[in-house]
Enzyme design. Structure first.
Site, PDB file in Angstrom:
ATOM      1  N   TYR A 141       0.817  -1.207   0.000  1.00  0.00           N
ATOM      2  CA  TYR A 141       0.000   0.000   0.000  1.00  0.00           C
ATOM      3  C   TYR A 141       0.855   1.264   0.000  1.00  0.00           C
ATOM      4  CZ  TYR A 141      -4.057  -2.968   1.025  1.00  0.00           C
ATOM      5  OH  TYR A 141      -5.040  -3.924   0.969  1.00  0.00           O
ATOM      6  N   LYS A 191       3.463 -15.183   1.993  1.00  0.00           N
ATOM      7  CA  LYS A 191       3.339 -15.916   0.730  1.00  0.00           C
ATOM      8  C   LYS A 191       4.765 -16.224   0.269  1.00  0.00           C
ATOM      9  CE  LYS A 191       0.935 -17.480  -2.796  1.00  0.00           C
ATOM     10  NZ  LYS A 191       0.172 -18.735  -2.683  1.00  0.00           N
ATOM     11  N   ASP A 223      -2.866 -18.169   1.439  1.00  0.00           N
ATOM     12  CA  ASP A 223      -4.006 -18.860   0.819  1.00  0.00           C
ATOM     13  C   ASP A 223      -4.539 -19.957   1.750  1.00  0.00           C
ATOM     14  OD1 ASP A 223      -1.442 -19.791   0.304  1.00  0.00           O
ATOM     15  OD2 ASP A 223      -1.910 -20.683  -1.627  1.00  0.00           O
ATOM     16  N   ASP A 247      -5.348  -6.893   5.716  1.00  0.00           N
ATOM     17  CA  ASP A 247      -6.561  -6.186   5.318  1.00  0.00           C
ATOM     18  C   ASP A 247      -7.629  -7.209   4.895  1.00  0.00           C
ATOM     19  OD1 ASP A 247      -8.245  -4.160   4.580  1.00  0.00           O
ATOM     20  OD2 ASP A 247      -7.084  -3.496   2.844  1.00  0.00           O
ATOM     21  N   ASP A 251     -10.959  -8.950   7.347  1.00  0.00           N
ATOM     22  CA  ASP A 251     -12.352  -8.782   6.910  1.00  0.00           C
ATOM     23  C   ASP A 251     -13.031 -10.145   6.820  1.00  0.00           C
ATOM     24  OD1 ASP A 251     -12.185  -6.038   6.715  1.00  0.00           O
ATOM     25  OD2 ASP A 251     -13.149  -5.956   4.750  1.00  0.00           O
TER      26      ASP A 251
END
Ligand code: NAD
Length: 357
Positions: A141, A191, A223, A247, A251
């Site tokens: 980001y 990852k 994942d 993020d 959620d």
């Protein structure tokens, strides 16, 4: 105690839910003879409309000089044109960076009264008590270069995912310290099978883990983690990860608690003012209707009392009041089952104030 709090209601349902949190903060402060001074400032889309800047200097100044910041939410369709030069989210990213709040703490816990509001089976969610620690001021980001260009005549865009060891170490340490006062387990999510930045993350995470031999430590690929949160969420204690993975996963995990409208967060750095906000957005689809769930913001205010003002008893009092209101069967529309009566935003805030005793 005399404390100064900056309120940034923002856009959409932001002002509605921040009003309720302010009401609860004032009530609990009055009970304990604390004085809270609130300064309300512009932020997000409304700030773009009025000043052209999503985070006006005056707003940033108030945030930096007060003890803590409570934010509603920013953004909405009016400001989401992808080609717009100024966007509300830029203000949010700049605020986090300016406050140096590099760790976003997101507790995911099921209030027993809401077991049937979760889309997962009650037996799967009843023991869930996770704290997400999301790195907040680095990663993709913020990484440069970032931009859009024509490549071979085709519109293209690029972002950069970069972490250095200092950024990784400090957020990992927060995770381990939290785990020491909880169930003693840290899960680091990356990852590393594909991304170089994740391989650095994993290497540094192991070095930090070696300094906390009393804490159980594991790495999980992002994942796989997305899957485990659905099929065995009760197995996790503290989950630490980078900005974008955090993020998305937090959620996903929010659904365990029944609604995005239930989840608070705190963004903390090295001692400066903390930034507290519900994890949901500005919910433009329900803004202005008085039906938003204010509990995520009220619970964020409880985190503010605990982490920025050191008022543990007052924070626990607010959390207990929320649990009591839910146990008594009161539900906003996002939590109510079909046919169940739903109450409005203000009514929910009033009930929490009343439950403070
Ligand atoms: P959202 O979180 O605003 O809404 C998702 C869904 O959840 C909607 O159906 C909404 O009605 C519901 N919802 C959210 N909060 C609720 C609450 N308190 N009570 C009841 N229902 C609630 O996410 P979105 O729709 O993807 O985004 C809307 C806008 O918010 C976008 O402009 C986005 O950029 C912005 N956003 C801001 C933040 C922030 O300020 N930190 C975070 C996420 C999204």
């Amino acid at each position: 105690m005399d404390a100064k709090i900056t309120l940034l209601p923002g856009d959409g349902i932001g002002p509605e839910v921040v009003d309720e949190a302010r009401k609860v903060l004032t009530a609990v402060a009055n009970q304990h003879n604390h004085t809270l001074h609130f300064t309300e400032k512009l932020m997000g889309g409304i700030a773009i409309d009025q000043t052209g800047n999503p985070l006006p200097e005056e707003t940033l100044g108030a945030c930096l000089e007060n003890d803590a910041v409570l934010l509603g939410a920013v953004g909405g369709p009016k400001w989401s044109d992808p080609t717009a030069k100024v966007r509300p989210e830029q203000g949010l990213l700049k605020l986090r960076k300016s406050l140096g709040v590099f760790a976003n703490i997101r507790p995911v816990k099921l209030f027993p009264a809401l077991a049937d509001a979760s889309p997962l089976r009650p037996e799967r969610v009843q023991d869930v008590d996770i704290v997400f620690v999301r790195e907040l001021t680095g990663g993709i980001y913020f990484g440069q270069p970032q931009g859009r260009e024509l490549v071979g005549g085709l519109r293209s865009g690029h972002d950069t995912m970069r972490y250095n060891e200092m950024e990784i170490k400090r957020v990992l340490r927060i995770a381990f310290e939290l785990a020491q006062n909880r169930r003693g387990k840290v899960t680091s999510v990356d990852k590393a099978n594909v991304l170089t930045s994740s391989r650095v993350w994993r290497e540094v995470a192991h070095e930090v883990a070696a300094q906390y031999p009393d804490i159980a430590f594991e790495d999980v690929l992002v994942d796989a983690m997305a899957m485990y949160l659905v099929n065995r969420p009760g197995d996790f204690d503290v989950v630490v990860t980078g900005n974008m993975f955090g993020d998305i996963l937090s959620d996903e995990a929010s659904m365990i608690s029944g609604s995005l409208g239930m989840l608070p967060s705190a963004a903390l750095g090295d001692g400066g003012p903390g930034l507290y906000e519900p994890i949901h957005g500005s919910a433009p689809d329900i803004a202005g209707q008085g039906i938003a769930n204010p509990l995520a913001t009220i619970l964020s205010a409880a985190m503010l009392l605990r982490s920025s003002l050191g008022l543990e008893d007052e924070a626990a009092q607010v959390e207990t009041a929320v649990a009591q209101v839910l146990a008594a069967g009161h539900r906003t529309a996002d939590l109510a089952r079909p046919g169940e009566k739903a109450i409005g935003t203000t009514e929910m805030g009033d009930l929490v104030v009343a439950a403070l005793g």
